[in-house]
Design an enzyme around this catalytic site. Structure first.
Site, PDB file in Angstrom:
ATOM      1  N   LYS A  76       1.242  23.080   0.413  1.00 37.56           N
ATOM      2  CA  LYS A  76       2.439  22.569  -0.033  1.00 37.56           C
ATOM      3  C   LYS A  76       3.304  24.122  -0.616  1.00 37.56           C
ATOM      4  O   LYS A  76       2.931  25.101  -1.059  1.00 37.56           O
ATOM      5  CB  LYS A  76       1.674  22.316  -1.698  1.00 37.56           C
ATOM      6  CG  LYS A  76       2.168  21.523  -3.418  1.00 37.56           C
ATOM      7  CD  LYS A  76       1.645  21.175  -4.037  1.00 37.56           C
ATOM      8  CE  LYS A  76       2.723  20.874  -5.559  1.00 37.56           C
ATOM      9  NZ  LYS A  76       1.289  20.027  -6.426  1.00 37.56           N
ATOM     10  N   SER A 151       2.432  15.732  -8.084  1.00 39.01           N
ATOM     11  CA  SER A 151       3.614  16.038  -7.382  1.00 39.01           C
ATOM     12  C   SER A 151       3.431  16.806  -6.053  1.00 39.01           C
ATOM     13  O   SER A 151       3.911  17.123  -5.381  1.00 39.01           O
ATOM     14  CB  SER A 151       4.078  18.195  -8.572  1.00 39.01           C
ATOM     15  OG  SER A 151       2.760  18.484  -8.213  1.00 39.01           O
ATOM     16  N   SER A 175      -2.589  16.400  -9.681  1.00 36.27           N
ATOM     17  CA  SER A 175      -1.517  16.194  -8.418  1.00 36.27           C
ATOM     18  C   SER A 175      -1.432  16.025  -7.043  1.00 36.27           C
ATOM     19  O   SER A 175      -1.058  15.847  -5.736  1.00 36.27           O
ATOM     20  CB  SER A 175      -0.274  16.758  -8.621  1.00 36.27           C
ATOM     21  OG  SER A 175       0.083  16.948  -9.950  1.00 36.27           O
TER      22      SER A 175
HETATM   23  N1  GLN Z   1       1.313  14.250 -13.930  1.00 42.30           N
HETATM   24  C1  GLN Z   1       1.153  15.241 -14.300  1.00 42.30           C
HETATM   25  C2  GLN Z   1       2.566  16.818 -14.717  1.00 42.30           C
HETATM   26  O1  GLN Z   1       3.384  15.877 -14.734  1.00 42.30           O
HETATM   27  C3  GLN Z   1       0.182  16.273 -13.333  1.00 42.30           C
HETATM   28  C4  GLN Z   1       1.381  17.021 -12.194  1.00 42.30           C
HETATM   29  C5  GLN Z   1      -0.171  17.517 -11.910  1.00 42.30           C
HETATM   30  O2  GLN Z   1      -1.066  17.890 -11.743  1.00 42.30           O
HETATM   31  N2  GLN Z   1       1.110  19.080 -11.011  1.00 42.30           N
HETATM   32  O3  GLN Z   1       1.968  16.733 -15.577  1.00 42.30           O
END
Ligand code: GLN
Length: 511
Positions: A76, A151, A175
């Site tokens: 990532k 994400s 995410s």
């Molecule tokens: N959807 C959540 C957020 O936007 C989780 C994102 C994540 O785990 N990086 O904070």
């Protein structure tokens, strides 16, 4: 070959049926063929991959190979990679080439894994759809009109499209689990502190945790073993955490040890219909805010999966009704208060001075900061910095930030109670399958609420995994297994048993 299990790939490498260079070449060819459509990769490191593959082949020949030697993989784009562009999905870091490797990156390099590139993500890991990337949305390989989740959507899509067999991700509030679910692959977020955050660009430091994507729980176990381990450069890295996760063959033996496993679901989280009952298109459960709207078909798929765990594999099922369970309805609010607060502090380092985007014209220092940050950050990141600054400001700190921390403590205590009576909590990951890219009816609050099933785990710091359990309209559905602290091996072994009895995890999108 790269659509095979890691076990098969590793065996083929050792039997000299394939070389690491051939595997890297196959992976790069699949990226060349598919990335225009999927946009899973921000950067492809062709030369680096081939050089690493040649070194892996030398190690294999010398008999000094580790389990991951020669396996193509992706990181990532939140993990710093020495000499390789690391953007975090942001214009702010669109030209940032780190001078060092993240701990995870150096561990996997040492293991001989072959990084082919860096995957697309929501900017600074803020989002659940990958639409917040400066480099354009990633598309779901099962249906390119749909999001892959986020994400870590680029990593999940790259694995689902069989561009790489494994990839790293991070999970601050879901995410890893949510994109794994929406892309039909397996993903695990370990206990907070198991994977070092050194060199992992920070979103919300008390919640961020690196983890693994693969086709199966067995493959995730292998990748996670290559990522985990104590690192003195991260003060929250745990010394006592286990760093190898093995699929215990005895668990798949004839003695059916799943019958020793107590699986529970939270009242109000998992709507049980009894298998085979046809449900209306949408089912609303829970009268308290936020009420949950599920697709009927998802409920049937979730129930079928419980049936496999309990009727077919013999796990003991119970529904969980622990006093104080109601606090979970505040998980999303507490999460977004804390995550934004930490983000506002973490992202203050992007000031245009030392690295990152700097505005081209300004009259004084103040204006340089303002312009650099206004130009470099996208809309969602700005929204969160402003929210975080607000909840931390004098006068609101007690009302929001401190209150959220109290809820966080209650949630952690609740899970502690629950794990006295069950070994694993089974839960949905999402309320429906992947949604359309650019869905016009979605607003930020609505998107945040969809994190209902994933964020409580991060607030408590627990490990959790998502694995595929079926399809609706050609789109994958995932199931979440939540474990007690340091129970990653249990989660992986239980999911492995499911995957021995089913073939959902072997399905792959067309081409
Ligand atoms: N959807 C959540 C957020 O936007 C989780 C994102 C994540 O785990 N990086 O904070």
């Amino acid at each position: 070959m790269i659509d095979s299990s890691l076990k098969e790939i590793a065996a083929a490498l050792r039997a000299k049926k394939v070389s690491a260079v051939e595997l890297a070449t196959e992976s790069l060819a699949r990226i060349d063929a598919g990335n225009g459509r999927i946009n899973a990769f921000v950067t492809v490191d062709r030369e680096g991959a081939l050089a690493a593959a040649r070194a892996a082949d030398a190690r294999l020949a010398a008999g000094t190979a580790a389990p991951l030697t020669g396996i193509p993989m992706a990181h990532k784009d939140v993990f710093c990679t020495e000499g390789v562009l690391t953007t975090c999905g942001s214009k702010m870091l669109a030209n940032f080439i780190p001078p060092y490797d993240a701990h995870v990156v150096s561990l996997l390099k040492q293991a001989g894994a072959v990084m082919v590139g860096k995957t697309n993500m929501d900017e600074f890991a803020m989002g659940s759809s990958n639409e917040n990337s400066h480099f354009g949305p990633t598309r779901n390989p099962w249906n390119t009109d749909k999001v892959p989740g986020g994400s870590s959507g680029g990593s999940a899509a790259a694995v689902a499209a069989r561009m790489v067999p494994i990839a790293t991700g991070t999970d601050t509030g879901g995410s890893i689990r949510q994109p794994a679910a929406l892309c039909g692959i397996t993903g695990i977020k370990p206990t907070y502190g198991v994977v070092s955050r050194y060199g992992m660009i920070a979103y919300a430091s008390s919640l961020d945790q690196g983890g693994a994507f693969g086709y199966s729980a067995e493959d995730c176990a292998l990748l996670l073993s290559g990522m985990a381990g104590h690192d003195p450069r991260d003060s929250t890295s745990l010394e006592r955490a286990p760093s190898t996760y093995t699929i215990n063959q005895s668990l798949t033996g004839p003695n059916d040890p799943l019958s020793q496993c107590r699986i529970g679901s939270l009242d109000g989280w998992l709507p049980l219909s009894g298998s085979g009952i046809s449900l209306p298109e949408t089912v609303r459960i829970g009268s308290n805010f936020p009420s949950i709207e599920f697709e009927g078909r998802i409920i049937n798929i979730l129930n079928d999966a419980i049936g496999i765990y309990c009727r077919k594999l013999g796990a003991r099922y119970q529904s969980i009704n622990t006093p104080g369970q109601d606090v979970l309805k505040h998980a999303v609010s507490a999460y977004y208060t804390i995550a934004c607060a930490e983000a506002s502090s973490n992202l203050s380092r992007f000031d245009g001075v030392r690295y990152g985007h700097r505005a081209s014209s300004y009259t004084d220092l103040e204006e340089m900061y303002n312009r650099s940050r206004s130009e470099g950050f996208g809309e969602e990141v700005k929204r969160r910095i402003m929210t975080g600054t607000y909840v931390l400001s004098h006068g609101y700190y007690n009302a929001y930030y401190i209150k959220a921390q109290k809820i966080r403590r209650l949630i952690a205590n609740l899970f502690k109670e629950i794990f006295k009576t069950v070994d694993i909590i089974i839960a949905p990951v999402t309320m429906g399958p992947a949604f359309d890219i650019n869905s016009s009816d979605r607003n930020p609050i609505q998107s945040y609420q969809e994190d209902l099933f994933t964020v409580a785990v991060n607030l408590a710091g627990l490990p959790a995994l998502s694995h595929p359990i079926g399809y609706t309209n050609g789109l994958p559905v995932g199931l979440q297994l939540i474990g007690n602290y340091f129970d990653e091996a249990r989660l992986l072994n239980v999911a492995h048993q499911f995957q021995q009895a089913t073939d959902w995890h072997t399905r792959r999108p067309a081409n």
